[in-house]
Design a protein around this motif. Structure first.
Motif, PDB file in Angstrom:
ATOM      1  N   ARG A  39      -2.276   8.831  14.749  1.00  0.00           N
ATOM      2  CA  ARG A  39      -1.717   9.748  15.747  1.00  0.00           C
ATOM      3  C   ARG A  39      -0.577  10.572  15.167  1.00  0.00           C
ATOM      4  O   ARG A  39      -0.440  11.776  15.466  1.00  0.00           O
ATOM      5  N   THR A  40       0.224   9.933  14.332  1.00  0.00           N
ATOM      6  CA  THR A  40       1.349  10.640  13.734  1.00  0.00           C
ATOM      7  C   THR A  40       0.877  11.723  12.767  1.00  0.00           C
ATOM      8  O   THR A  40       1.358  12.872  12.822  1.00  0.00           O
ATOM      9  N   ILE A  41      -0.037  11.389  11.888  1.00  0.00           N
ATOM     10  CA  ILE A  41      -0.521  12.371  10.916  1.00  0.00           C
ATOM     11  C   ILE A  41      -1.208  13.541  11.631  1.00  0.00           C
ATOM     12  O   ILE A  41      -0.995  14.717  11.278  1.00  0.00           O
ATOM     13  N   LEU A  42      -1.975  13.244  12.641  1.00  0.00           N
ATOM     14  CA  LEU A  42      -2.712  14.302  13.353  1.00  0.00           C
ATOM     15  C   LEU A  42      -1.789  15.163  14.218  1.00  0.00           C
ATOM     16  O   LEU A  42      -2.205  16.218  14.693  1.00  0.00           O
ATOM     17  N   SER A  43      -0.558  14.730  14.408  1.00  0.00           N
ATOM     18  CA  SER A  43       0.381  15.524  15.222  1.00  0.00           C
ATOM     19  C   SER A  43       1.004  16.671  14.428  1.00  0.00           C
ATOM     20  O   SER A  43       1.684  17.530  15.005  1.00  0.00           O
ATOM     21  N   PHE A  44       0.799  16.694  13.113  1.00  0.00           N
ATOM     22  CA  PHE A  44       1.361  17.771  12.306  1.00  0.00           C
ATOM     23  C   PHE A  44       0.398  18.959  12.246  1.00  0.00           C
ATOM     24  O   PHE A  44      -0.815  18.791  12.284  1.00  0.00           O
ATOM     25  N   ASN A 104       0.817  -1.201   0.000  1.00  0.00           N
ATOM     26  CA  ASN A 104       0.000   0.000   0.000  1.00  0.00           C
ATOM     27  C   ASN A 104       0.854   1.255   0.000  1.00  0.00           C
ATOM     28  O   ASN A 104       2.053   1.210   0.302  1.00  0.00           O
ATOM     29  N   ALA A 105       0.221   2.368  -0.327  1.00  0.00           N
ATOM     30  CA  ALA A 105       0.927   3.640  -0.340  1.00  0.00           C
ATOM     31  C   ALA A 105      -0.027   4.760   0.017  1.00  0.00           C
ATOM     32  O   ALA A 105      -1.228   4.695  -0.283  1.00  0.00           O
ATOM     33  N   ILE A 106       0.518   5.783   0.674  1.00  0.00           N
ATOM     34  CA  ILE A 106      -0.218   7.020   0.896  1.00  0.00           C
ATOM     35  C   ILE A 106       0.586   8.169   0.299  1.00  0.00           C
ATOM     36  O   ILE A 106       1.810   8.140   0.299  1.00  0.00           O
ATOM     37  N   VAL A 107      -0.118   9.154  -0.226  1.00  0.00           N
ATOM     38  CA  VAL A 107       0.522  10.323  -0.816  1.00  0.00           C
ATOM     39  C   VAL A 107       0.370  11.491   0.149  1.00  0.00           C
ATOM     40  O   VAL A 107      -0.749  11.818   0.571  1.00  0.00           O
ATOM     41  N   ILE A 108       1.500  12.105   0.522  1.00  0.00           N
ATOM     42  CA  ILE A 108       1.524  13.207   1.477  1.00  0.00           C
ATOM     43  C   ILE A 108       1.614  14.535   0.731  1.00  0.00           C
ATOM     44  O   ILE A 108       2.482  14.714  -0.131  1.00  0.00           O
ATOM     45  N   LYS A 109       0.717  15.452   1.033  1.00  0.00           N
ATOM     46  CA  LYS A 109       0.784  16.789   0.445  1.00  0.00           C
ATOM     47  C   LYS A 109       1.911  17.565   1.127  1.00  0.00           C
ATOM     48  O   LYS A 109       1.862  17.841   2.321  1.00  0.00           O
ATOM     49  N   GLU A 110       2.935  17.908   0.374  1.00  0.00           N
ATOM     50  CA  GLU A 110       4.126  18.540   0.936  1.00  0.00           C
ATOM     51  C   GLU A 110       3.868  20.010   1.259  1.00  0.00           C
ATOM     52  O   GLU A 110       3.325  20.751   0.437  1.00  0.00           O
ATOM     53  N   THR A 111       4.237  20.427   2.480  1.00  0.00           N
ATOM     54  CA  THR A 111       4.152  21.826   2.893  1.00  0.00           C
ATOM     55  C   THR A 111       5.466  22.199   3.570  1.00  0.00           C
ATOM     56  O   THR A 111       6.372  21.373   3.694  1.00  0.00           O
ATOM     57  N   LYS A 112       5.570  23.430   4.038  1.00  0.00           N
ATOM     58  CA  LYS A 112       6.772  23.843   4.757  1.00  0.00           C
ATOM     59  C   LYS A 112       6.889  23.151   6.107  1.00  0.00           C
ATOM     60  O   LYS A 112       7.967  23.106   6.709  1.00  0.00           O
ATOM     61  N   ASP A 113       5.785  22.596   6.604  1.00  0.00           N
ATOM     62  CA  ASP A 113       5.778  21.976   7.932  1.00  0.00           C
ATOM     63  C   ASP A 113       5.992  20.469   7.895  1.00  0.00           C
ATOM     64  O   ASP A 113       6.442  19.883   8.877  1.00  0.00           O
ATOM     65  N   TYR A 114       5.667  19.824   6.780  1.00  0.00           N
ATOM     66  CA  TYR A 114       5.810  18.376   6.730  1.00  0.00           C
ATOM     67  C   TYR A 114       5.928  17.914   5.282  1.00  0.00           C
ATOM     68  O   TYR A 114       5.498  18.582   4.341  1.00  0.00           O
ATOM     69  N   ASP A 115       6.538  16.736   5.133  1.00  0.00           N
ATOM     70  CA  ASP A 115       6.607  16.022   3.861  1.00  0.00           C
ATOM     71  C   ASP A 115       6.701  14.533   4.185  1.00  0.00           C
ATOM     72  O   ASP A 115       6.684  14.147   5.360  1.00  0.00           O
ATOM     73  N   ALA A 116       6.799  13.689   3.163  1.00  0.00           N
ATOM     74  CA  ALA A 116       6.803  12.245   3.388  1.00  0.00           C
ATOM     75  C   ALA A 116       7.965  11.816   4.277  1.00  0.00           C
ATOM     76  O   ALA A 116       7.808  10.944   5.147  1.00  0.00           O
ATOM     77  N   TRP A 117       9.132  12.413   4.088  1.00  0.00           N
ATOM     78  CA  TRP A 117      10.303  12.049   4.882  1.00  0.00           C
ATOM     79  C   TRP A 117      10.088  12.368   6.358  1.00  0.00           C
ATOM     80  O   TRP A 117      10.353  11.542   7.229  1.00  0.00           O
ATOM     81  N   ARG A 118       9.582  13.571   6.640  1.00  0.00           N
ATOM     82  CA  ARG A 118       9.374  13.952   8.041  1.00  0.00           C
ATOM     83  C   ARG A 118       8.263  13.128   8.685  1.00  0.00           C
ATOM     84  O   ARG A 118       8.326  12.820   9.880  1.00  0.00           O
ATOM     85  N   VAL A 119       7.265  12.767   7.906  1.00  0.00           N
ATOM     86  CA  VAL A 119       6.220  11.890   8.439  1.00  0.00           C
ATOM     87  C   VAL A 119       6.818  10.531   8.808  1.00  0.00           C
ATOM     88  O   VAL A 119       6.519   9.969   9.867  1.00  0.00           O
ATOM     89  N   CYS A 120       7.701   9.994   7.949  1.00  0.00           N
ATOM     90  CA  CYS A 120       8.333   8.699   8.234  1.00  0.00           C
ATOM     91  C   CYS A 120       9.209   8.766   9.481  1.00  0.00           C
ATOM     92  O   CYS A 120       9.249   7.809  10.273  1.00  0.00           O
ATOM     93  N   LEU A 121       9.905   9.867   9.667  1.00  0.00           N
ATOM     94  CA  LEU A 121      10.730  10.010  10.870  1.00  0.00           C
ATOM     95  C   LEU A 121       9.871  10.006  12.124  1.00  0.00           C
ATOM     96  O   LEU A 121      10.224   9.389  13.140  1.00  0.00           O
ATOM     97  N   ARG A 122       8.738  10.686  12.059  1.00  0.00           N
ATOM     98  CA  ARG A 122       7.868  10.707  13.238  1.00  0.00           C
ATOM     99  C   ARG A 122       7.184   9.355  13.441  1.00  0.00           C
ATOM    100  O   ARG A 122       6.957   8.940  14.587  1.00  0.00           O
TER     101      ARG A 122
END
Length: 216
Positions: A211-216, A155-173
């Motif tokens: 929980r991770t996605i909602l923390s951004f 499976n895959a999810i697509v993250i909308k990149e902003t100045k506050d988060y991107d796929a890499w930062r989501v993976c780190l969290r």
């Protein structure tokens, strides 16, 4: 004779956005034109997408199938190419060699891995657990997770990149919260849990992701 190779993993990760039916169109065209349909099932084969092969989702039969990775259950390096005699026997004795081809230990490990896949119904489990996973992922806020796609437990999810988060930062969290995932192609996070996952473990994964996605 020429060939057409279909990397069955790319539709999940996003290089190919085609929906169902493309494989049927490919197979319908070349059959009388000496074109081989080769399915690259190294990542998607052997239960990963909820079928024994990803091409089984489209009810097509490639001329060649390439297998690896899950073929040994992660225990030993082994790969395989499957095809009918009409194709395989075009290679005559002495025309092709491989230093480790036909390694007896690798072959025995592969047989054991295939027996586990069948006896424990891992393709069926991947189908069921994947449906539960995507149902949970589809509840994520669309302003962050713009797309959820997948089959079985690929499976895959697509993250909308902003100045506050991107796929890499989501993976780190996600890592910090106890779940490992891999970013790919910039804005995509691939989620490929083990085929032996049960419903409680999938629910725990969904909770961590939410929980991770909602923390951004």
């Amino acid at each position: 004779m020429v060939s057409f190779t279909r990397d069955c993993n790319k539709e999940i990760e996003g290089d190919q956005q085609a929906g169902g039916g493309q494989e049927e169109n490919v197979q319908a065209g070349p059959s009388s034109k000496e074109v081989l349909f080769i399915a690259d099932e190294v990542q998607t084969g052997l239960g990963r997408t909820g079928r024994r092969l990803a091409v089984d989702q489209e009810a097509v039969r490639p001329d060649l199938v390439v297998l690896g990775k899950a073929l040994s259950g992660g225990i030993y390096p082994v790969s395989a190419v499957l095809c009918d005699d009409e194709v395989m026997l075009t290679i005559k004795p002495g025309e092709h060699g491989s230093t480790y081809g036909g390694n007896p230990l690798a072959c025995r490990v592969a047989i054991a891995a295939l027996e586990v896949l069948e006896e424990e119904n891992l393709a069926e489990n991947a189908e069921k657990m994947g449906n539960i996973l995507r149902a949970g992922l589809n509840k994520l806020p669309k302003e962050i997770v713009t797309t959820v796609r997948g089959k079985g437990l690929l499976n895959a999810i697509v993250i909308k990149e902003t100045k506050d988060y991107d796929a890499w930062r989501v993976c780190l969290r996600l890592r910090d919260n106890g779940l490992l995932a891999k970013p790919t192609h910039g804005d995509i996070i691939r989620l490929a849990p083990p085929l032996v996952m049960n419903e409680d473990e999938i629910s725990e994964c969904i909770d961590i992701i939410q929980r991770t996605i909602l923390s951004f």
